[in-house]
Design an enzyme around this catalytic site. Sequence first.
Site, PDB file in Angstrom:
ATOM      1  CG  ASP A  49      -2.018   1.007   1.149  1.00  0.00           C
ATOM      2  OD1 ASP A  49      -2.369   1.417   0.028  1.00  0.00           O
ATOM      3  OD2 ASP A  49      -2.544   1.396   2.214  1.00  0.00           O
ATOM      4  CE1 TYR A  98      -0.504   8.737   4.154  1.00  0.00           C
ATOM      5  CE2 TYR A  98       1.566   9.926   3.990  1.00  0.00           C
ATOM      6  CZ  TYR A  98       0.341   9.721   4.600  1.00  0.00           C
ATOM      7  OH  TYR A  98      -0.013  10.519   5.665  1.00  0.00           O
ATOM      8  NE  ARG A 142       4.623  15.824  10.349  1.00  0.00           N
ATOM      9  CZ  ARG A 142       4.075  14.635  10.117  1.00  0.00           C
ATOM     10  NH1 ARG A 142       4.016  13.721  11.061  1.00  0.00           N
ATOM     11  NH2 ARG A 142       3.595  14.360   8.926  1.00  0.00           N
ATOM     12  CD  GLU A 159      -6.241   4.542   4.584  1.00  0.00           C
ATOM     13  OE1 GLU A 159      -5.576   3.679   3.968  1.00  0.00           O
ATOM     14  OE2 GLU A 159      -5.743   5.382   5.355  1.00  0.00           O
ATOM     15  CE1 TYR A 167       1.872   7.613  14.544  1.00  0.00           C
ATOM     16  CE2 TYR A 167       3.213   7.635  12.564  1.00  0.00           C
ATOM     17  CZ  TYR A 167       2.664   8.300  13.635  1.00  0.00           C
ATOM     18  OH  TYR A 167       2.901   9.634  13.795  1.00  0.00           O
ATOM     19  CB  THR A 216      -6.314   7.710   1.392  1.00  0.00           C
ATOM     20  OG1 THR A 216      -6.236   6.684   2.365  1.00  0.00           O
ATOM     21  CG2 THR A 216      -7.661   8.389   1.453  1.00  0.00           C
TER      22      THR A 216
HETATM   23 MN    MN Z   1      -4.121   2.768   2.747  1.00  0.00          MN
END
Ligand code: MN
Length: 431
Positions: free
Chosen positions: A129, A131, A145, A200, A245, A360
């Site tokens: 997957d 990003y 952030r 997602e 994570y 996503t």
């Molecule tokens: Mn994903």
Amino acid sequence: MALRSWIASANDPATDFPIQNLPYGVFCHRQQTRIGVAIGNQILDLHACADQGLLQGLPDELVKAVCEMRLNPLMSLGGHSWSALRSRLSALLNADAADSQTRDRVEPLLIAMNEATMQLPAEIGDYTDFYASIHHATRVGKLFRPDNPLLPNYKYVPIGYHGRASSIVVSGNEIRRPCGQTRIAAAEPFFGPSQSLDYELEVGVFIGPGNTMGQRIEIAEAEQHIFGLCLVNDWSARDVQSWEYQPLGPFLAKNFATTISPWIVPLEALGPYRVAAFERPAGDPAPLNYLASPLSHLGGIDLTLEVYVESRQMRQTATAPALLGRGNLSDLYWTIGQLLTHHASNGCNLRPGDLLATGTISGPAEGSEGCLLEMKHRAEPIRLPSGEARTFLVDGDRVTFRAYSQKEGLPRIGFGECTGTIVGADQAQIL
Ligand code: MN
């Protein structure tokens, strides 16, 4: 003039599956598992086509591949085989090309879609997957952030992680709310059902021939290794994710379930809808050489993606599902070719039937978010037509993705549905 099929439902402007699409899937009908092609509201049984001699003249290995129960052998054969098969199937279904004798032979090999059960289209060896949406990465980064949402590597490296293939399910399967370890503020961590279950909205890329371990895939050749695209719902438990994570990335927040749509749309079918790759804003670095595509003027695909959510209450009162997000594949910062080339750039071998997902897909505007997490910055919670509020998914919620490409003078081609309904956590697991 646009091609038309002699199958009436394939010419309905509302169908996802006109003759220009011809996506591949694996279906079960009367205890038999077969490879098929979607056409209107029908499935053409390719094994039966082979048995009836309708694929005569095509290479033996190709005819053998379509008689298997998964698409991996067909995926391994590469673009010349895929094109040859696609033009034969198109000729069999074409209103102008197929004579009455051909129609009489093909017609008994059609199965009504609503009488078949779709299965996973391939044996998925590995799932990765990415990003790739900068809008998603920026919105999510802002939550953590606010002053520095994007990390310094984002515009250089297509960020990804290895997902889990064993828990990929086909559209229509129920999704059990996962349990996991979470921590709220500075309190002691605890174990229980996720309270922040999210979807997602992603596109999946099925690998064709792939590469031998130790060899790379050049960016100019990347798309020769793409069999086709599907929809992916990479279900996510956000509370579990935020606690687990660091430092190694997503784990149990992601690997409990991933839903894919059953029909794989060939890249060739999406040819007319190709558009320029995402234009990097002035000041952004150019991709490093190995990711710089000579085909970037056609690196994108104009594919509209939609998320619909329907609560149990909405189903009971026959209220239409609510559209919660609409994005476009061409908004990704990285093209699918760049994702694939980057993945193999260290010599990692990609194999037929491996699945890459984009991450996503979100656009810049409100209403184009590809997950609920990104809507957290809104002043008001999401309201469903039933009046119910949502920050994350509730048991009974049904999430459905759809996607389509359209263009003046051509019929719309769609991806079918990618749907899953949330069911309550397994109470026996709760300690
Ligand atoms: Mn994903």
